[in-house]
Design a protein around this motif. Structure first.
Motif, mmCIF file in Angstrom:
data_model
loop_
_atom_site.group_PDB
_atom_site.id
_atom_site.type_symbol
_atom_site.label_atom_id
_atom_site.label_comp_id
_atom_site.label_asym_id
_atom_site.label_seq_id
_atom_site.Cartn_x
_atom_site.Cartn_y
_atom_site.Cartn_z
ATOM 1 N N SER A 38 0.831 -1.199 0.000
ATOM 2 C CA SER A 38 0.000 0.000 0.000
ATOM 3 C C SER A 38 0.871 1.257 0.000
ATOM 4 O O SER A 38 0.606 2.219 -0.738
ATOM 5 C CB SER A 38 -0.916 0.004 1.229
ATOM 6 N N HIS A 131 -14.590 -3.901 2.935
ATOM 7 C CA HIS A 131 -13.597 -3.910 1.853
ATOM 8 C C HIS A 131 -13.706 -5.285 1.192
ATOM 9 O O HIS A 131 -12.981 -6.220 1.551
ATOM 10 C CB HIS A 131 -12.193 -3.674 2.388
ATOM 11 N N HIS A 161 -15.639 -0.172 0.098
ATOM 12 C CA HIS A 161 -14.546 0.103 -0.823
ATOM 13 C C HIS A 161 -14.985 -0.314 -2.224
ATOM 14 O O HIS A 161 -15.575 -1.378 -2.408
ATOM 15 C CB HIS A 161 -13.291 -0.679 -0.437
ATOM 16 N N THR A 165 -7.514 -1.495 -5.569
ATOM 17 C CA THR A 165 -6.943 -1.198 -4.262
ATOM 18 C C THR A 165 -5.420 -1.234 -4.332
ATOM 19 O O THR A 165 -4.838 -2.055 -5.055
ATOM 20 C CB THR A 165 -7.433 -2.180 -3.191
ATOM 21 N N SER A 182 -14.882 -5.676 -5.844
ATOM 22 C CA SER A 182 -15.077 -4.253 -5.553
ATOM 23 C C SER A 182 -15.693 -3.486 -6.715
ATOM 24 O O SER A 182 -15.551 -2.265 -6.816
ATOM 25 C CB SER A 182 -13.747 -3.624 -5.133
#
Length: 295
Positions: A38, A131, A161, A165, A182
């Motif tokens: 991330s 998520h 979410h 990602t 998602s």
């Protein structure tokens, strides 16, 4: 537990999307591998993981309020979550600026439903973060429906979410994270089956931006937050809809701490948003959705 004491009139903005990344005992919300991915994705190398107390001071200094949550994905990742109770209790120490959300892994079944009820009734939690890609479930899987039913009944918000990602990006196999879960169109089923459930589609939903705009335009209780992206990268159709059809349903969110509200707001100031719409996005829409005002 005491309620909120937010003076909306004194606020510059309400950030509906911030993360509690570290617990009081130093436990992180993600495994080191996923957290590192991330950081790389957001070019946020070495960013500090602020405590909730530090987050409160940060937002208070800026005359902003913030929604705070973590992500419970124990089933899919095997990584223990940060306690929802700890997040809520820490937020309750700063009721003038922090709004507690929680996260309950849908795979927890009836135990998760009981937890959601307890968190709202005892801890004043205002919403729940999902998520789907990290939690490893499709939003329209009936497995999750008892949890949605409880959230709807409690009058809380479900924040999903959507889109790609940064978590797992660049890790072999994406860290096992499946992007397909998602797609905001999967949340359209949730909005149909739970027509009173207030929903936020988080982020510009790349590569499904048009799907998100369609769902939010079609379903009265569906909103969009603008977190996770600098406004200078917003797709033109998102800006167009925010200025018109969705002017009352688009919300400021930063994704702090990986994106700071300072950076987000500086770029937002340069965006071609109508003067009368700008305060709606920054504060008014969120204040109404969160029950901070009745307008």
């Amino acid at each position: 537990m005491s309620g909120l004491s937010i003076n909306v009139d004194e606020l510059v903005a309400i950030d509906v999307h911030t993360h509690a990344e570290i617990s009081k005992d130093g436990h992180g919300s993600l495994s080191p591998a996923l957290f590192g991915a991330s950081e790389e994705y957001f070019k946020a190398h070495g960013h500090r993981q602020p405590t909730i107390d530090e987050m409160a001071a940060y937002y208070r200094e800026r005359k902003m309020a913030a929604v705070v949550f973590t992500v419970d994905a124990e089933h899919a990742t095997g990584w223990p979550r940060i306690s929802n109770e700890e997040v809520a209790e820490s937020c309750a120490e700063h009721p003038d600026v922090l709004i507690p959300f929680a996260s309950v892994d849908p795979w927890k079944g009836r135990a998760g439903v009981r937890e959601a009820r307890r968190l709202v009734e005892r801890y004043g939690v205002r919403g729940f973060k999902f998520h789907p890609s990290i939690q490893g479930f499709s939003p329209n899987d009936p497995m999750a429906y008892p949890l949605y039913e409880a959230i709807e009944e409690l009058g809380a918000i479900a924040l999903f979410h959507t889109g790609q990602t940064g978590i797992g990006a660049g890790v072999p196999g994406g860290g096992g994270i499946r992007l397909k879960y998602s797609n905001p169109m999967l949340v359209d089923d949730v909005a149909v089956d739970f027509p009173e459930l207030r929903i936020i589609l988080a982020h510009p939903s790349f590569p499904w931006q048009d799907e998100a705009l369609a769902v939010a335009t079609h379903k009265p209780t569906v909103h969009i937050d603008l977190s996770g992206w600098s406004p200078k990268y917003f797709p033109p159709q998102l800006v167009r809809y925010a200025n018109s059809l969705l002017k009352d349903k688009v919300l400021f969110g930063s994704d702090y701490p990986v994106i700071t509200p300072d950076r987000w707001l500086a770029d937002f100031a340069k965006l071609e948003i109508k003067p009368e719409v700008r305060p709606k996005i920054l504060k008014d829409n969120a204040a109404r959705l969160l029950g901070l005002t009745t307008d």
